[in-house]
Enzyme design. Structure first.
Site, mmCIF file in Angstrom:
data_model
loop_
_atom_site.group_PDB
_atom_site.id
_atom_site.type_symbol
_atom_site.label_atom_id
_atom_site.label_comp_id
_atom_site.label_asym_id
_atom_site.label_seq_id
_atom_site.Cartn_x
_atom_site.Cartn_y
_atom_site.Cartn_z
ATOM 1 N N CYS A 113 0.793 -1.224 0.000
ATOM 2 C CA CYS A 113 0.000 0.000 0.000
ATOM 3 C C CYS A 113 0.830 1.281 0.000
ATOM 4 O O CYS A 113 0.354 2.333 -0.425
ATOM 5 C CB CYS A 113 -0.938 -0.009 1.196
ATOM 6 S SG CYS A 113 -1.766 -1.603 1.439
ATOM 7 N N HIS A 237 -4.064 6.342 0.019
ATOM 8 C CA HIS A 237 -4.298 4.964 -0.401
ATOM 9 C C HIS A 237 -5.787 4.657 -0.306
ATOM 10 O O HIS A 237 -6.413 4.874 0.737
ATOM 11 C CB HIS A 237 -3.497 4.013 0.482
ATOM 12 C CG HIS A 237 -3.867 2.576 0.337
ATOM 13 N ND1 HIS A 237 -3.912 1.941 -0.885
ATOM 14 C CD2 HIS A 237 -4.220 1.643 1.272
ATOM 15 C CE1 HIS A 237 -4.277 0.677 -0.706
ATOM 16 N NE2 HIS A 237 -4.474 0.481 0.593
ATOM 17 N N ASN A 267 -9.691 -1.675 -4.349
ATOM 18 C CA ASN A 267 -8.390 -1.503 -3.702
ATOM 19 C C ASN A 267 -7.353 -2.302 -4.476
ATOM 20 O O ASN A 267 -7.272 -3.519 -4.333
ATOM 21 C CB ASN A 267 -8.472 -1.964 -2.248
ATOM 22 C CG ASN A 267 -7.158 -1.813 -1.496
ATOM 23 O OD1 ASN A 267 -6.091 -1.670 -2.084
ATOM 24 N ND2 ASN A 267 -7.221 -1.860 -0.177
#
Length: 310
Positions: A113, A237, A267
């Protein structure tokens, strides 16, 4: 020497997993509950024979098709936690498939991430040290291949995708100050062991993010001699809607200055920030100072300040 992002592009696999399909598999979850909880309506799923290098090459070719000369690339950085093989490095495969010079350096780095911010910092360092002039920074993740089909929580969140960023001595966004951090004591909070599906302790990741992000933001602002009000856009993120909105409220960031781009993307781990940055640019939302901030698996975190010049 100043270093810049020259251009960005991204790639998403064709197959889409939407909330209706997930709700059919898990009747206890409605489409409204999924959308309300994570803010994602669709995720992109790589084909069974699609690899990280396939997606990285696709993203890179989209970038190069915008009028850039591949012969000028002299370094490839590939951020992935789903490499094609244990060895060789997937970046080497990408170098060959893109037809780049054999004088081009290339390596993978295993971060999730926070990987894009780490990649920008490494690319900037390579250029400022004289090792490279034009770095192709790639991100490519196939987390969906790591998930158990019974894992409804993670299957609502994760998506596959790749990005390509040209970093060089000219461009539309100057790469400014950064803040990087690591806490390996939390490694087991998000982990993929051999022959086991991916495991994530969502609560622990949430608590970690809530703790480190404010400190990271403060650190970059201090190094940049800026205040919160000096930042025109925040691109974090894209973990899930609930988490990043919680952090936004903690930091008292106005919704209009906080960019969210996950509803039809999901994601994509290391690719969320470059995909969102690319979309924000296409929408004309990039100007002034832009803060990028990633946090998650590792545990690892990173933030970079950009100064938009266009």
């Amino acid at each position: 020497m100043n270093v810049y992002i020259k251009d960005i592009a991204y790639y998403l696999p064709e197959k889409v997993l939407n909330n209706e399909q997930l709700a059919a598999e898990f009747p206890e979850w409605s489409t409204e509950k999924i959308a309300g909880k994570v803010g994602i309506a669709e995720r992109h799923i790589a084909a069974s024979d699609e690899s990280a290098s396939d997606m990285a090459v696709a993203a890179a070719e989209r970038l190069l098709a915008k009028g850039h000369d591949r012969s000028q690339i002299d370094f490839v950085l590939l951020c992935t936690q789903s490499p094609d093989y244990m060895l060789p490095s997937s970046a080497c495969i990408v170098q060959h498939r893109l037809g780049l010079s054999t004088q081009c350096g290339a390596f993978d780095f295993n971060l999730g991430c926070s990987g894009y911010e780490y990649g920008l910092v490494m690319a900037k360092s390579l250029i400022q040290s004289g090792v490279a002039n034009n770095v192709l920074l790639l991100t490519a993740e196939l987390y969906t291949k790591y998930l158990s089909q019974d894992d409804k929580g993670n299957r609502t969140i994760f998506s596959d995708g790749a990005s390509a960023t040209w970093v060089g001595t000219e461009g539309f966004a100057e790469i400014g100050e950064c803040s990087l951090g690591t806490d390996g004591s939390g490694a087991e909070f998000l982990i993929k062991r051999p022959n086991e599906p991916l495991y994530m302790d969502g609560g622990a990741i949430f608590d970690f993010s809530s703790d480190v992000v404010p400190q990271m933001v403060e650190d970059v602002l201090h190094k940049s001699n800026l205040q919160m009000d000096d930042v025109n856009l925040w691109v974090f993120h894209q973990a899930n809607k609930y988490m990043i909105n919680y952090i936004r409220k903690m930091l008292e960031i106005d919704k209009e200055q906080f960019y969210i781009y996950m509803e039809h993307v999901g994601n994509t781990v290391s690719s969320t920030i470059p995909i969102a940055l690319c979309a924000a640019r296409d929408e004309g939302k990039l100007h002034g100072n832009v803060m990028l901030a990633g946090f998650g698996v590792g545990l690892s975190w990173g933030a970079v300040m950009l100064k938009i010049l266009e």
